[in-house]
Write a protein that holds these residues in place. Structure first.
Motif, mmCIF file in Angstrom:
data_model
loop_
_atom_site.group_PDB
_atom_site.id
_atom_site.type_symbol
_atom_site.label_atom_id
_atom_site.label_comp_id
_atom_site.label_asym_id
_atom_site.label_seq_id
_atom_site.Cartn_x
_atom_site.Cartn_y
_atom_site.Cartn_z
ATOM 1 N N UNK A 205 0.828 -1.277 -0.107
ATOM 2 C CA UNK A 205 0.015 0.157 0.160
ATOM 3 C C UNK A 205 0.908 1.312 -0.086
ATOM 4 N N UNK A 206 0.350 2.386 -0.668
ATOM 5 C CA UNK A 206 0.967 3.764 -0.745
ATOM 6 C C UNK A 206 0.757 4.339 0.677
ATOM 7 N N UNK A 207 1.910 4.722 1.241
ATOM 8 C CA UNK A 207 1.896 5.761 2.496
ATOM 9 C C UNK A 207 0.679 6.821 2.293
ATOM 10 N N UNK A 208 -0.046 6.781 3.287
ATOM 11 C CA UNK A 208 -1.260 7.733 3.228
ATOM 12 C C UNK A 208 -1.538 8.216 4.722
ATOM 13 N N UNK A 209 -2.115 9.596 4.827
ATOM 14 C CA UNK A 209 -2.574 10.004 5.993
ATOM 15 C C UNK A 209 -3.863 9.837 6.174
ATOM 16 N N UNK B 278 -7.930 4.921 6.323
ATOM 17 C CA UNK B 278 -8.849 3.955 5.628
ATOM 18 C C UNK B 278 -8.273 2.545 6.288
ATOM 19 N N UNK B 279 -8.971 1.798 6.814
ATOM 20 C CA UNK B 279 -8.374 0.370 7.395
ATOM 21 C C UNK B 279 -8.114 -0.220 6.261
ATOM 22 N N UNK B 280 -7.126 -1.280 6.337
ATOM 23 C CA UNK B 280 -6.845 -2.297 5.530
ATOM 24 C C UNK B 280 -6.971 -3.628 6.185
ATOM 25 N N UNK C 207 0.289 5.561 7.536
ATOM 26 C CA UNK C 207 1.194 6.709 7.531
ATOM 27 C C UNK C 207 2.372 6.553 8.308
ATOM 28 N N UNK C 208 3.418 5.529 7.929
ATOM 29 C CA UNK C 208 4.718 5.439 8.405
ATOM 30 C C UNK C 208 5.540 5.373 7.200
ATOM 31 N N UNK C 209 6.855 5.312 7.599
ATOM 32 C CA UNK C 209 7.934 5.379 6.482
ATOM 33 C C UNK C 209 7.748 3.895 5.790
ATOM 34 N N UNK C 210 8.286 4.062 4.507
ATOM 35 C CA UNK C 210 8.203 2.901 3.659
ATOM 36 C C UNK C 210 9.092 2.081 4.112
ATOM 37 N N UNK C 211 8.615 0.557 3.839
ATOM 38 C CA UNK C 211 9.539 -0.577 4.336
ATOM 39 C C UNK C 211 8.518 -1.644 4.403
#
Length: 170
Positions: A55-59, A62-64, A154-158
């Motif tokens: 998923x793309x980092x998002x603010x 929306x729950x996944x 909304x967290x760092x990519x990884x």
């Protein structure tokens, strides 16, 4: 003289029969036993991973959602309870709806929850009879769904991971 032989003969015959009447007898007893136990075959408890995908980092919050499953085989009629620990990165030693966390190589954290129901309202913990899943064995493999939810990304990519231990009590 013959009268004397008759009583002697009667005495010998009586003695012979008396010996048969005093034959020794001994008895003993033994038990026939079997112990039946209930069983949940730990070797056939399997789990499918819960992979929330990419998923793309998002603010936006929306729950996944995604789900996995536990496969277990308990003997017919055996009651069981399945508990899930809080994971390796939990913010508390007690499992709760909001304290499980996946971590990445940099120590970043993604909170997530594991639930007993598809609506994701009943978190899955390890307090038997309270926040665990119970059932009864059927002597066949049973699939028990585990519902997961990540509230936000909304967290760092990884790549983020956690490990959960499922414990079956029967």
């Amino acid at each position: 003289m013959k009268l004397r032989n008759v009583p002697l003969f009667a005495f010998i015959a009586a003695t012979a029969f008396a010996g048969a009447a005093h034959a020794a007898i001994d008895t003993t007893q033994f038990q026939v036993k079997i112990t039946i136990t209930e069983s949940c075959d730990v070797h056939t408890v399997n789990a499918s991973d819960i992979d929330f995908g990419t998923h793309v980092r998002s603010t936006t919050a929306t729950p996944i959602d995604n789900q996995g499953a536990l496969q277990l085989n308990c003997s017919r009629g055996t009651p069981y309870q399945i508990a899930l620990d809080p994971g390796l990165n939990s913010s508390s030693p007690t499992a709760a709806a909001d304290n499980r966390r996946m971590t990445n190589a940099d120590g970043g954290l993604v909170p997530y929850g594991l639930y007993r129901d598809a609506a994701r309202t009943q978190f899955w913990g390890r307090v038997l009879g309270t926040n665990t899943v119970g059932g009864t064995g059927t002597a066949a493999q049973q699939s028990i769904p585990v519902y997961g939810r990540v509230a936000a990304t909304d967290v760092a990519a990884g790549v983020y991971l956690d490990t959960i231990t499922a414990t079956v009590t029967y």
